[in-house]
Design a protein around this motif. Structure first.
Motif, PDB file in Angstrom:
ATOM      1  N   GLN A   9       0.836  -1.195   0.000  1.00  0.00           N
ATOM      2  CA  GLN A   9       0.000   0.000   0.000  1.00  0.00           C
ATOM      3  C   GLN A   9       0.875   1.252   0.000  1.00  0.00           C
ATOM      4  O   GLN A   9       0.619   2.199  -0.753  1.00  0.00           O
ATOM      5  CB  GLN A   9      -0.909   0.001   1.225  1.00  0.00           C
ATOM      6  CG  GLN A   9      -1.828   1.204   1.278  1.00  0.00           C
ATOM      7  CD  GLN A   9      -2.680   1.209   2.539  1.00  0.00           C
ATOM      8  OE1 GLN A   9      -2.445   0.440   3.454  1.00  0.00           O
ATOM      9  NE2 GLN A   9      -3.660   2.071   2.570  1.00  0.00           N
ATOM     10  N   THR A  11       3.921   1.535  -1.099  1.00  0.00           N
ATOM     11  CA  THR A  11       4.563   1.625  -2.408  1.00  0.00           C
ATOM     12  C   THR A  11       3.598   2.179  -3.451  1.00  0.00           C
ATOM     13  O   THR A  11       3.976   3.012  -4.280  1.00  0.00           O
ATOM     14  CB  THR A  11       5.074   0.238  -2.841  1.00  0.00           C
ATOM     15  OG1 THR A  11       5.959  -0.258  -1.843  1.00  0.00           O
ATOM     16  CG2 THR A  11       5.796   0.311  -4.159  1.00  0.00           C
ATOM     17  N   GLY A  12       2.353   1.749  -3.398  1.00  0.00           N
ATOM     18  CA  GLY A  12       1.349   2.248  -4.339  1.00  0.00           C
ATOM     19  C   GLY A  12       1.112   3.733  -4.169  1.00  0.00           C
ATOM     20  O   GLY A  12       1.014   4.482  -5.147  1.00  0.00           O
ATOM     21  N   ILE A  14       3.217   5.949  -2.930  1.00  0.00           N
ATOM     22  CA  ILE A  14       4.415   6.653  -3.401  1.00  0.00           C
ATOM     23  C   ILE A  14       4.427   6.724  -4.927  1.00  0.00           C
ATOM     24  O   ILE A  14       4.758   7.765  -5.507  1.00  0.00           O
ATOM     25  CB  ILE A  14       5.687   5.974  -2.861  1.00  0.00           C
ATOM     26  CG1 ILE A  14       5.790   6.218  -1.357  1.00  0.00           C
ATOM     27  CG2 ILE A  14       6.934   6.486  -3.566  1.00  0.00           C
ATOM     28  CD1 ILE A  14       6.891   5.443  -0.677  1.00  0.00           C
ATOM     29  N   ASN A  15       4.061   5.640  -5.597  1.00  0.00           N
ATOM     30  CA  ASN A  15       4.032   5.641  -7.052  1.00  0.00           C
ATOM     31  C   ASN A  15       3.010   6.635  -7.594  1.00  0.00           C
ATOM     32  O   ASN A  15       3.260   7.314  -8.598  1.00  0.00           O
ATOM     33  CB  ASN A  15       3.725   4.242  -7.578  1.00  0.00           C
ATOM     34  CG  ASN A  15       4.912   3.322  -7.446  1.00  0.00           C
ATOM     35  OD1 ASN A  15       6.043   3.766  -7.379  1.00  0.00           O
ATOM     36  ND2 ASN A  15       4.649   2.027  -7.404  1.00  0.00           N
ATOM     37  N   ILE A  16       1.859   6.740  -6.951  1.00  0.00           N
ATOM     38  CA  ILE A  16       0.852   7.703  -7.386  1.00  0.00           C
ATOM     39  C   ILE A  16       1.365   9.133  -7.210  1.00  0.00           C
ATOM     40  O   ILE A  16       1.190   9.981  -8.090  1.00  0.00           O
ATOM     41  CB  ILE A  16      -0.469   7.487  -6.619  1.00  0.00           C
ATOM     42  CG1 ILE A  16      -1.108   6.175  -7.075  1.00  0.00           C
ATOM     43  CG2 ILE A  16      -1.427   8.653  -6.824  1.00  0.00           C
ATOM     44  CD1 ILE A  16      -2.306   5.748  -6.260  1.00  0.00           C
ATOM     45  N   ILE A  18       4.535  10.159  -7.115  1.00  0.00           N
ATOM     46  CA  ILE A  18       5.604  10.402  -8.090  1.00  0.00           C
ATOM     47  C   ILE A  18       5.016  10.621  -9.485  1.00  0.00           C
ATOM     48  O   ILE A  18       5.440  11.518 -10.219  1.00  0.00           O
ATOM     49  CB  ILE A  18       6.615   9.237  -8.085  1.00  0.00           C
ATOM     50  CG1 ILE A  18       7.420   9.252  -6.787  1.00  0.00           C
ATOM     51  CG2 ILE A  18       7.560   9.309  -9.282  1.00  0.00           C
ATOM     52  CD1 ILE A  18       8.318   8.047  -6.603  1.00  0.00           C
ATOM     53  N   GLY A  19       4.027   9.834  -9.859  1.00  0.00           N
ATOM     54  CA  GLY A  19       3.377  10.012 -11.154  1.00  0.00           C
ATOM     55  C   GLY A  19       2.721  11.366 -11.283  1.00  0.00           C
ATOM     56  O   GLY A  19       2.817  12.026 -12.331  1.00  0.00           O
ATOM     57  N   SER A  20       2.056  11.823 -10.233  1.00  0.00           N
ATOM     58  CA  SER A  20       1.413  13.140 -10.257  1.00  0.00           C
ATOM     59  C   SER A  20       2.440  14.253 -10.416  1.00  0.00           C
ATOM     60  O   SER A  20       2.228  15.202 -11.172  1.00  0.00           O
ATOM     61  CB  SER A  20       0.616  13.356  -8.973  1.00  0.00           C
ATOM     62  OG  SER A  20      -0.392  12.394  -8.852  1.00  0.00           O
TER      63      SER A  20
END
Length: 49
Positions: A9, A11-12, A14-16, A18-20
């Motif tokens: 969770q 990691t998910g 953080i990825n969101i 970073i993508g934003s």
């Protein structure tokens, strides 16, 4: 098992984030490129080589 799900969770999330950030920076760079290109086209008669 619960520790693995919490890690996934995190990691998910953080990825969101970073993508934003990448999308925002990309849009800002694109707008700046368009504005600078429009400025060059507007003043192309003043440019001499």
């Amino acid at each position: 098992m619960e520790k693995i799900y919490k890690t996934m969770q995190g990691t998910g999330v953080i990825n969101i984030v970073i993508g934003s950030v990448i999308i925002t920076v990309g849009l800002a760079a694109g707008v700046m490129a368009i504005v600078s290109g429009a400025f060059l086209l507007k003043r192309k008669s003043d440019i001499t080589f």
